[in-house]
Design a protein around this motif. Sequence first.
Motif, mmCIF file in Angstrom:
data_model
loop_
_atom_site.group_PDB
_atom_site.id
_atom_site.type_symbol
_atom_site.label_atom_id
_atom_site.label_comp_id
_atom_site.label_asym_id
_atom_site.label_seq_id
_atom_site.Cartn_x
_atom_site.Cartn_y
_atom_site.Cartn_z
ATOM 1 N N SER A 14 56.511 -13.260 -4.998
ATOM 2 C CA SER A 14 56.571 -14.325 -6.004
ATOM 3 C C SER A 14 55.436 -15.324 -5.802
ATOM 4 N N GLU A 18 52.424 -16.071 -8.557
ATOM 5 C CA GLU A 18 52.188 -17.415 -9.074
ATOM 6 C C GLU A 18 50.742 -17.846 -8.828
ATOM 7 N N LYS A 21 48.426 -15.907 -11.198
ATOM 8 C CA LYS A 21 48.568 -16.380 -12.570
ATOM 9 C C LYS A 21 47.847 -17.702 -12.771
#
Length: 383
Positions: A14, A18, A21
């Motif tokens: 995760s 993140e 992105k």
Amino acid sequence: MDFSFGDEDDAFRSEVREWLKAHLVGDFTAGATPHRRWEQELGTAGWIGIGWHADGFGNRRATLTQQVVWAEEYARSRAPARVGHIGENLLAPTLIAYGSEEQQQRFLPAVARGEELWCQGYSEPGAGSDLAAVRTTAEKDGDSHRVTGQKIWTSLAQDADWCFVLARTEQGSRRHHGLSFLLVPMDQPGRIDVRPIRQMSGTAEFNEVFFDGAHAEGVVGGEGNGWQVAMGLLALERGVSTLVQQIGFAQELEEVVREAVTTGAASGDPVLRDRLVRQWAELRTMRWNALRTLGSTRDPGAPSVAKLLWGGWHQRLGELSMQVRGAGAAVGPYDWSPANPYELDAQQRQFLFSRADTIYGGSDEIQRNIIAERVLGLPREPR
């Protein structure tokens, strides 16, 4: 056998998603042309060198499974191709294993920051798969050496700041003896000449490099021990990077399947459907094999098995993509222009480039010899 990831790996995944992105924007959008500033972006966040067996050089540390997570998510995000991977994944682990503390302190922080790029000076005309036939020489010059000779198929040499060079430092030596692993700065006008090699795909990732008394700034592992260091480095070329490669392969396979479904090529051809399914099944098998052997130093044949598997698989995928497209595969894109008469789309480039998959990085014949001699214990091939 359990191929699953744990809770910590999921949390790390995760975090990686993140970060990617948030940073794959502007000049760094997915699929952007690789360049040095992206390496520096990765280095600032500590993402370069997470697999090194050492810290304190500006790199994060990650478990083996977290390294796999990072590699997979990076490939899935279609982040820019890495121009610093030779320094990070080949040179740095070699310095950690064989280099002096002074060499580690000099070079590893610069690699981790994405500030210095490296290329590999191994292959020569007449010394590709048979690396022991190296003829490039290096003569003693005070505390250093002067390198003279030619290297070929040198990736990223046009952009590299440094090159690690396998050269013959003992006059009259033969085969594996008398070789040294040298660190050579590339900014030596008149001493180093880099000439791009244009391939039938129209691109020029590889280069010829000519050394004419070029100054080397260090020997790794001691003079005359170059073969041991070089073989240790080659063992690092497989591993987590193989899993990254497979993510890219999966994306390429998805595009071929999508085109086969969209055009109806698969619906009326059971043989073609069978080939598509086989490609998918073989790719899954390659992933399981890579995970099984990841981090293992007890299987001398594992790197060769992996190379044989993916080289042939990727070559067959290129052929399959052309079969799916039929006669249209021989036609260039619609935006052809006289100013750019040799423009190919991604699948055409992949097909042409894949013809070399069973040659570079050690030909299929060499890999089979390694498996036969080192794993099966068969008699060595006559020299």
